[in-house]
Scaffold this active site. Sequence first.
Site, PDB file in Angstrom:
ATOM      1  N   ARG A 121       0.775  -1.183  -0.037  1.00 26.74           N
ATOM      2  CA  ARG A 121       0.024   0.004   0.111  1.00 26.74           C
ATOM      3  C   ARG A 121       0.933   1.152  -0.157  1.00 26.74           C
ATOM      4  NH1 ARG A 121      -2.657   2.685   4.663  1.00 26.74           N
ATOM      5  NH2 ARG A 121      -4.339   3.712   3.755  1.00 26.74           N
ATOM      6  N   LYS A 186       4.246  -7.085  11.339  1.00 29.98           N
ATOM      7  CA  LYS A 186       3.699  -7.406   9.916  1.00 29.98           C
ATOM      8  C   LYS A 186       3.920  -8.854   9.435  1.00 29.98           C
ATOM      9  CE  LYS A 186       2.460  -5.296   5.877  1.00 29.98           C
ATOM     10  NZ  LYS A 186       2.305  -3.994   5.111  1.00 29.98           N
ATOM     11  N   ARG A 321      -1.210   4.569  13.431  1.00 32.47           N
ATOM     12  CA  ARG A 321      -0.226   3.793  14.324  1.00 32.47           C
ATOM     13  C   ARG A 321      -0.511   4.081  15.918  1.00 32.47           C
ATOM     14  NH1 ARG A 321       3.095   7.892  15.907  1.00 32.47           N
ATOM     15  NH2 ARG A 321       3.022   9.920  14.572  1.00 32.47           N
TER      16      ARG A 321
END
Length: 324
Positions: A121, A186, A321
Amino acid sequence: MTVRSLLSILADGKFHSGRELGDEVGVSRSAIWKHVRRFEDGGLEIFSVKGRGYRVPGGLELLDIERIQQGLLPEVKLLIRDPDLRLSIESTNELAMEASQRGDCHGRLFLAEQQLAGRGRRGREWVSPFARNLYFSLVWRFEQGVAALEGLSLLVGLAIVRALEKMEIQGVELKWPNDLLHQDKKLAGILLEVHGEASGQCQVVIGVGINVEMPKAVSEAIDQPWTDLKTITGGVVSRNQLLAVILNELVVCLERFDKEGFVGLVDEWQSRHAMQNEAVILQIGDEFVEGVCRGVDGSGALLLQSAAGIKAYHGGEISVRRPV
């Protein structure tokens, strides 16, 4: 065919001499050496020992269309058309977009052992070493237009988490709008690309990248905390089995989404949301907005509670975040 044949021999994890490999695939020892160097440049670890030859430590599971199809539910197998498996390409999404722009590609699956220009992204690089992770794109047609696709990236993430749980891989959480995390690192990402009419038929390229067994040699290129399935499980995860289980969940979810949208899955998505009811910071361009994340609404928008109340933020150039 020479390259795949060579990889198939090395996949057993044993030593094979350059002469043996050359005889098997019908090329010179010098050509074998060049192929091995290319594999190493692509992130594949190969031991080379004088007098013994070449070996892939731990062996290698190559993607196999037949094995993947054997793992599909009968109703899913009917909907997955003409799987296109490549050894090395720029990007599965790029290949899928090109094909879908030429005609109807509903249900077509594109996958690769390696991406040379994988994308995440916001244009970020997706590190894609050879034959260790999972990179695929599925094209899906929707009749209600682009406006009806709100929440689709969240649904795709939920389908992948469901699939991982079916493989007894627990603790994977969702980060809005398109990341999968494990212990705040991630694990996977989703990239959707659309072309078609705003209010009519459109085709969506659903791109997915999952870290299965990330080689340390290429991990230094990743600019954020990451993990892989080998780290999470402590063992080897079959990429062929993983893809089949994901497709089984994803296709069922896509069929439901086409009829009902995302609204019926909000609670389930929020139950796996990594930042549910936590303080967060949204970055929208050069603007920063602080508040408490209250999950998502039926359209897939992120709900942020601040002094001004609860406001919905839709996808695009927004990142979320935790405060430092």
